[in-house]
Design an enzyme around this catalytic site. Sequence first.
Site, short mmCIF file in Angstrom:
data_model
loop_
_atom_site.label_atom_id
_atom_site.label_comp_id
_atom_site.label_asym_id
_atom_site.label_seq_id
_atom_site.Cartn_x
_atom_site.Cartn_y
_atom_site.Cartn_z
CD GLU A 128 -3.01 -1.08 2.18
OE1 GLU A 128 -4.19 -1.23 1.79
OE2 GLU A 128 -2.70 -0.89 3.36
CB CYS A 143 3.03 7.56 3.17
SG CYS A 143 3.54 6.40 4.43
CB CYS A 150 7.35 -5.30 8.95
SG CYS A 150 8.67 -4.40 9.81
CB CYS A 154 6.06 -2.28 16.43
SG CYS A 154 7.76 -2.02 15.89
CB CYS A 157 2.85 -1.62 13.79
SG CYS A 157 3.02 -1.45 12.02
CB CYS A 381 0.69 6.26 11.42
SG CYS A 381 1.41 7.76 10.90
N1 SAH Z 1 9.16 0.76 10.00
C1 SAH Z 1 9.38 2.15 10.11
C2 SAH Z 1 8.53 2.99 9.19
C3 SAH Z 1 7.08 2.62 9.02
S1 SAH Z 1 5.97 2.86 10.38
C4 SAH Z 1 9.21 2.60 11.53
O1 SAH Z 1 8.70 1.82 12.34
O2 SAH Z 1 9.62 3.72 11.84
C5 SAH Z 1 5.65 4.62 10.40
C6 SAH Z 1 5.28 5.15 11.79
O3 SAH Z 1 3.95 4.76 12.15
C7 SAH Z 1 6.20 4.64 12.88
O4 SAH Z 1 6.56 5.67 13.76
C8 SAH Z 1 5.32 3.65 13.55
O5 SAH Z 1 5.77 3.37 14.84
C9 SAH Z 1 3.99 4.32 13.51
N2 SAH Z 1 2.85 3.43 13.78
C10 SAH Z 1 2.80 2.10 13.60
N3 SAH Z 1 1.57 1.64 13.96
C11 SAH Z 1 0.86 2.69 14.38
C12 SAH Z 1 -0.49 2.84 14.84
N4 SAH Z 1 -1.32 1.81 14.91
N5 SAH Z 1 -0.91 4.08 15.17
C13 SAH Z 1 -0.08 5.14 15.04
N6 SAH Z 1 1.19 5.06 14.59
C14 SAH Z 1 1.66 3.84 14.26
FE1 SF4 Z 2 7.64 -2.72 11.07
FE2 SF4 Z 2 5.40 -1.51 11.87
FE3 SF4 Z 2 7.44 -1.76 13.57
FE4 SF4 Z 2 7.64 -0.04 11.52
S1 SF4 Z 2 6.20 0.08 13.23
S2 SF4 Z 2 9.19 -1.53 12.21
S3 SF4 Z 2 6.48 -1.19 9.94
S4 SF4 Z 2 6.24 -3.46 12.68
#
Ligand code: SAH
Ligand code: SF4
Length: 396
Positions: A128, A143, A150, A154, A157, A381
């Site tokens: 996406e 974006c 991944c 996290c 996420c 995000c």
């Molecule tokens: N993998 C990279 C970039 C993609 S995520 C990273 O983790 O930085 C982009 C941003 O969205 C990151 O700061 C991530 O922590 C945040 N993010 C992930 N899941 C989220 C959620 N459910 N609500 C708000 N932000 C989120």
């Molecule tokens: Fe991967 Fe989501 Fe963690 Fe970014 S926030 S490193 S996309 S699992």
Amino acid sequence: MPGARAAPVSAELTAAERERILAKAALFTPPPATLPDGRRDLVGLSRAELEAEMAAIGEKPFRAKQLWHWIYHQGERDFARMTSIAGALRARLAERFVIGRPEVATEQTGRDGTRKWLLQWRDGQQVETVYIPDSDEDRGAVCISTQVGCTLSCRFCHTGTQRLVRNLGAAEIVGQFMAARDSYGEWPSPKDDVPRRLSTIVVMGMGEPLYNYEETAKALRIVMDGEGIGLSRRRITLSTSGVVPMMDRCGRELGVNLAVSLHAVTDDLRNEIVPLNRKYPIAALLDACRRYPGASNARRITFEYVMLRGVNDSEAEAHELVRLLRGIPAKVNLIPFNPWPGSPYRTSTYEQTARFAAIVNAAGYSSPIRRPRGRDILAACGQLKTESARGRPGAA
Ligand code: SAH
Ligand code: SF4
């Protein structure tokens, strides 16, 4: 030693770690950029590689320069319309090469103008890409994703619930921006200070860009090339969850703006919600930020902090955040947690987020509260996820 910080990652260790990360990335390589009929995709080649392709068919290097202009400045996909190239050569190029684009499987536009594309590659895998317009002005951010899925998981996420299927190639990374530009018809690429709708790139989509460094770097070099798309490094922000050994390379070689997904101020909590912290703890991460080239008040590092109700949003944590960031030219983006089906957290209340922001702000750090965008189409995000699964391309 009481109060000692974790030792900084040593140079040798960092080099060895870097090798390991690059070797691992190679296991998830994208498929070759050649169609079943043998034609090669020219998108995603570096300038030197494009020159080599031209040399292989007996053409001089300036042909590569012409093609570069057509592909990345004009956005042309049909050799037949490349009027600065003689007809016979145009036909020869079309026999051997293509100028590829991802297939747009779906396109959705949210109530706030956010647009999301589900893009499909030749092997059926999908990612996406999102466009987030600036609400007041005629500009916005694309974006971009760097991996299908991944490896990191996290806790907050959505992408993290999808296994890593494979890395995207440079063609696929730059191709996302080109597909977005196709969708808005913004070709030729606007030059210099000419206003543009697609004005910045945030590498914040699916995946961890520093676990796919080589392809991401190649794509960003193409995007930054002044004779093509021509977005300067100041208009590009790469977000990492903290792959410490790759951060210095990113700074030295690309010099793009850095965003760091911090999200917690103690190792205990960060270990739980950003598991990569077990490998690269907060002290090592912040040391890498201090070393990041070009970090200055004019070019501050963005720290992303997702607001999880009752988990990381207390006033004491805001004070601790300020203490940790001391000495780093920083700003803090407070991101209200965006829920997804089955997600285990709730977003902090607005009042609590505002209290947190006020503390960070009072310490001299700008701390905007990010307004969720595109939530109605699951484009905000951390909400991105596709049905792609390893070994079952395109399977639901
Ligand atoms: N993998 C990279 C970039 C993609 S995520 C990273 O983790 O930085 C982009 C941003 O969205 C990151 O700061 C991530 O922590 C945040 N993010 C992930 N899941 C989220 C959620 N459910 N609500 C708000 N932000 C989120
Ligand atoms: Fe991967 Fe989501 Fe963690 Fe970014 S926030 S490193 S996309 S699992």
